[in-house]
Write a protein that holds these residues in place. Structure first.
Motif, PDB file in Angstrom:
ATOM      1  N   LEU A 112       7.378  -2.663  41.305  1.00 15.82           N
ATOM      2  CA  LEU A 112       6.424  -1.601  40.602  1.00 15.82           C
ATOM      3  C   LEU A 112       7.273  -0.546  40.053  1.00 15.82           C
ATOM      4  CD1 LEU A 112       3.630  -0.341  40.899  1.00 15.82           C
ATOM      5  CD2 LEU A 112       4.591   0.962  43.037  1.00 15.82           C
ATOM      6  N   SER A 113       6.948  -0.137  38.685  1.00 13.52           N
ATOM      7  CA  SER A 113       7.644   0.587  37.681  1.00 13.52           C
ATOM      8  C   SER A 113       6.760   1.384  36.777  1.00 13.52           C
ATOM      9  CB  SER A 113       8.529  -0.182  36.947  1.00 13.52           C
ATOM     10  OG  SER A 113       8.169  -1.213  36.234  1.00 13.52           O
ATOM     11  N   GLY A 114       7.269   2.263  36.354  1.00 13.11           N
ATOM     12  CA  GLY A 114       6.513   3.219  35.141  1.00 13.11           C
ATOM     13  C   GLY A 114       7.296   2.875  33.904  1.00 13.11           C
ATOM     14  N   VAL A 115       6.284   2.683  32.690  1.00 13.40           N
ATOM     15  CA  VAL A 115       6.892   2.125  31.781  1.00 13.40           C
ATOM     16  C   VAL A 115       6.772   3.032  30.693  1.00 13.40           C
ATOM     17  CG1 VAL A 115       7.180   0.055  29.851  1.00 13.40           C
ATOM     18  CG2 VAL A 115       6.700  -0.257  32.134  1.00 13.40           C
ATOM     19  N   TYR A 116       7.613   3.655  29.825  1.00  8.13           N
ATOM     20  CA  TYR A 116       7.247   4.435  28.533  1.00  8.13           C
ATOM     21  C   TYR A 116       7.747   3.587  27.355  1.00  8.13           C
ATOM     22  CZ  TYR A 116       7.347   8.215  25.119  1.00  8.13           C
ATOM     23  OH  TYR A 116       7.085   9.032  24.230  1.00  8.13           O
ATOM     24  N   GLN A 117       6.763   3.519  26.400  1.00  2.00           N
ATOM     25  CA  GLN A 117       6.978   2.914  25.071  1.00  2.00           C
ATOM     26  C   GLN A 117       6.682   3.652  24.084  1.00  2.00           C
ATOM     27  OE1 GLN A 117       5.634  -1.135  25.011  1.00  2.00           O
ATOM     28  NE2 GLN A 117       5.036  -1.266  22.999  1.00  2.00           N
ATOM     29  N   ASP A 118       7.624   3.737  23.315  1.00  2.00           N
ATOM     30  CA  ASP A 118       7.132   4.756  21.954  1.00  2.00           C
ATOM     31  C   ASP A 118       6.633   3.872  20.795  1.00  2.00           C
ATOM     32  OD1 ASP A 118       9.501   3.598  20.527  1.00  2.00           O
ATOM     33  OD2 ASP A 118      10.919   4.826  20.897  1.00  2.00           O
ATOM     34  N   ASP A 119       6.447   4.672  19.766  1.00  4.32           N
ATOM     35  CA  ASP A 119       5.719   4.023  18.624  1.00  4.32           C
ATOM     36  C   ASP A 119       6.415   2.975  17.922  1.00  4.32           C
ATOM     37  OD1 ASP A 119       3.593   5.660  19.319  1.00  4.32           O
ATOM     38  OD2 ASP A 119       4.130   7.215  17.706  1.00  4.32           O
ATOM     39  N   SER A 120       7.824   2.761  18.060  1.00  3.83           N
ATOM     40  CA  SER A 120       8.336   1.752  17.454  1.00  3.83           C
ATOM     41  C   SER A 120       8.269   0.389  18.183  1.00  3.83           C
ATOM     42  CB  SER A 120       9.933   2.325  17.293  1.00  3.83           C
ATOM     43  OG  SER A 120      10.485   2.340  18.642  1.00  3.83           O
ATOM     44  N   GLY A 121       7.936   0.502  19.476  1.00 11.23           N
ATOM     45  CA  GLY A 121       7.936  -0.825  20.288  1.00 11.23           C
ATOM     46  C   GLY A 121       9.011  -0.799  21.333  1.00 11.23           C
ATOM     47  N   PHE A 122       9.884  -0.072  21.059  1.00 11.52           N
ATOM     48  CA  PHE A 122      11.027   0.081  22.314  1.00 11.52           C
ATOM     49  C   PHE A 122      10.564   0.662  23.430  1.00 11.52           C
ATOM     50  CE2 PHE A 122      13.643  -0.705  18.332  1.00 11.52           C
ATOM     51  CZ  PHE A 122      14.528  -1.429  18.902  1.00 11.52           C
ATOM     52  N   TYR A 123      10.861   0.277  24.488  1.00 12.77           N
ATOM     53  CA  TYR A 123      10.352   0.842  25.549  1.00 12.77           C
ATOM     54  C   TYR A 123      11.626   0.817  26.962  1.00 12.77           C
ATOM     55  CZ  TYR A 123      10.226  -4.011  27.622  1.00 12.77           C
ATOM     56  OH  TYR A 123      10.466  -5.306  28.086  1.00 12.77           O
ATOM     57  N   GLY A 124      11.288   1.691  27.953  1.00 12.51           N
ATOM     58  CA  GLY A 124      12.172   1.860  28.902  1.00 12.51           C
ATOM     59  C   GLY A 124      11.457   1.873  30.442  1.00 12.51           C
ATOM     60  N   LYS A 125      12.019   1.505  31.420  1.00 14.71           N
ATOM     61  CA  LYS A 125      11.194   1.525  32.629  1.00 14.71           C
ATOM     62  C   LYS A 125      12.187   1.899  33.674  1.00 14.71           C
ATOM     63  CE  LYS A 125      11.248  -3.571  33.479  1.00 14.71           C
ATOM     64  NZ  LYS A 125      10.449  -4.646  33.802  1.00 14.71           N
ATOM     65  N   ALA A 126      11.368   2.436  34.891  1.00 20.09           N
ATOM     66  CA  ALA A 126      12.144   2.699  36.160  1.00 20.09           C
ATOM     67  C   ALA A 126      11.240   2.626  37.255  1.00 20.09           C
ATOM     68  CB  ALA A 126      12.708   4.298  36.101  1.00 20.09           C
ATOM     69  N   GLY A 127      11.610   2.273  38.488  1.00 23.52           N
ATOM     70  CA  GLY A 127      11.061   1.928  39.487  1.00 23.52           C
ATOM     71  C   GLY A 127      11.622   1.462  40.724  1.00 23.52           C
ATOM     72  N   VAL A 128      10.942   0.667  41.676  1.00 25.06           N
ATOM     73  CA  VAL A 128      11.580   0.153  42.821  1.00 25.06           C
ATOM     74  C   VAL A 128      11.139  -1.290  42.916  1.00 25.06           C
ATOM     75  CG1 VAL A 128      11.446   2.444  44.014  1.00 25.06           C
ATOM     76  CG2 VAL A 128       9.573   0.794  44.305  1.00 25.06           C
ATOM     77  N   HIS A 129      11.821  -1.763  43.866  1.00 23.70           N
ATOM     78  CA  HIS A 129      11.603  -3.398  44.045  1.00 23.70           C
ATOM     79  C   HIS A 129      11.665  -3.496  45.649  1.00 23.70           C
ATOM     80  CE1 HIS A 129      15.714  -4.553  44.792  1.00 23.70           C
ATOM     81  NE2 HIS A 129      16.134  -3.842  43.978  1.00 23.70           N
ATOM     82  N   LYS A 130      10.965  -4.490  46.140  1.00 22.43           N
ATOM     83  CA  LYS A 130      11.052  -4.919  47.382  1.00 22.43           C
ATOM     84  C   LYS A 130      11.609  -6.436  47.284  1.00 22.43           C
ATOM     85  CE  LYS A 130       9.072  -5.562  52.164  1.00 22.43           C
ATOM     86  NZ  LYS A 130      10.284  -5.270  52.668  1.00 22.43           N
ATOM     87  N   SER A 131      12.487  -7.030  47.711  1.00 23.41           N
ATOM     88  CA  SER A 131      13.251  -8.142  47.538  1.00 23.41           C
ATOM     89  C   SER A 131      13.547  -8.943  48.838  1.00 23.41           C
ATOM     90  CB  SER A 131      14.038  -8.136  46.559  1.00 23.41           C
ATOM     91  OG  SER A 131      15.157  -7.242  46.687  1.00 23.41           O
ATOM     92  N   GLU A 132      13.866 -10.054  48.721  1.00 24.42           N
ATOM     93  CA  GLU A 132      14.543 -10.861  49.654  1.00 24.42           C
ATOM     94  C   GLU A 132      15.765 -11.789  49.232  1.00 24.42           C
ATOM     95  OE1 GLU A 132      12.551 -13.429  53.406  1.00 24.42           O
ATOM     96  OE2 GLU A 132      12.246 -14.147  51.350  1.00 24.42           O
ATOM     97  N   ILE A 133      16.708 -12.044  49.940  1.00 22.07           N
ATOM     98  CA  ILE A 133      17.639 -12.894  49.665  1.00 22.07           C
ATOM     99  C   ILE A 133      17.723 -14.050  50.730  1.00 22.07           C
ATOM    100  CG2 ILE A 133      20.040 -13.353  49.545  1.00 22.07           C
ATOM    101  CD1 ILE A 133      20.498 -10.621  48.284  1.00 22.07           C
TER     102      ILE A 133
END
Length: 201
Positions: A112-133
């Motif tokens: 689950l993450s928040g995504v910020y994308q500027d007008d050029s098309g480039f984006y960055g995101k940050a969030g958390v994950h719940k995962s299993e190995i």
């Protein structure tokens, strides 16, 4: 004339960029390679110390991984994203005195993450994950493989990523990105870097 050309280039460039729209739901799929350190070198040394003999080993540094996700536009530049990812197996093989020990690991989880994308098309995101190995251990002796043990570990960690989205047509775009997953399965040091390309609808 130069001003007119500048305006035309700006129009063409802006038309090639896909962006989130407020209240709009989009979905996508991406595939690529995930790099992770499964500790094969340390394991080989520990095995050599335990048996007092030379251990030869080989291991996978990366393997295929896929992800599907949904994205909801909060405004023109900001969106919320939820996804599910799964990898192929990363394998390590240790051989000593004609006996081969095999380790196999694969991962899956939700993010689950928040995504910020500027007008050029480039984006960055940050969030958390719940995962299993999931891990499997087996031994091969004289060509016969014996399953010894299986185990799994789940937990949470954070993620950060960057990427670019380019428009194909009014309903479809392509993406390319890199995402870093910290502490897969909640295990400190079990990190993965996922480089991918995909499609978004």
């Amino acid at each position: 004339m130069k001003k007119l050309i500048t305006i035309m280039v700006a129009i063409l460039f802006s038309s090639s960029v896909a962006q989130a729209e407020q209240g709009k739901f989009r979905f996508g799929a991406e595939a690529g390679y995930a790099w992770a350190d499964i500790g094969a070198e340390k394991n080989a040394q520990a095995l050599a110390n335990a048996v007092g003999a030379t251990v030869t080993y080989s291991y996978d540094k990366a393997d295929l991984m896929g992800r599907v996700y949904g994205q909801y536009g909060i405004n023109k530049n900001l969106s919320a994203e939820i996804g599910y990812f799964k990898s192929a197996s990363l394998d390590a093989r240790y051989t000593v005195s004609g006996v081969t020990v095999n380790e196999t690991y694969d991962v899956n989880g939700f993010d689950l993450s928040g995504v910020y994308q500027d007008d050029s098309g480039f984006y960055g995101k940050a969030g958390v994950h719940k995962s299993e190995i999931n891990g499997d251990l087996s031994v091969t002796v004289s060509g016969t493989r014996y399953n010894i043990a299986s185990a799994s570990q789940d937990g949470t960690g954070f993620l950060v990523g960057v990427g670019y989205e380019g428009k194909i047509d009014e309903k479809m775009s392509w993406t390319a990105g890199v995402t870093y997953y910290d502490s897969i399965g909640g295990l400190s040091g079990a990190d993965a870097t996922f480089a991918s390309v995909g499609l978004r609808f």
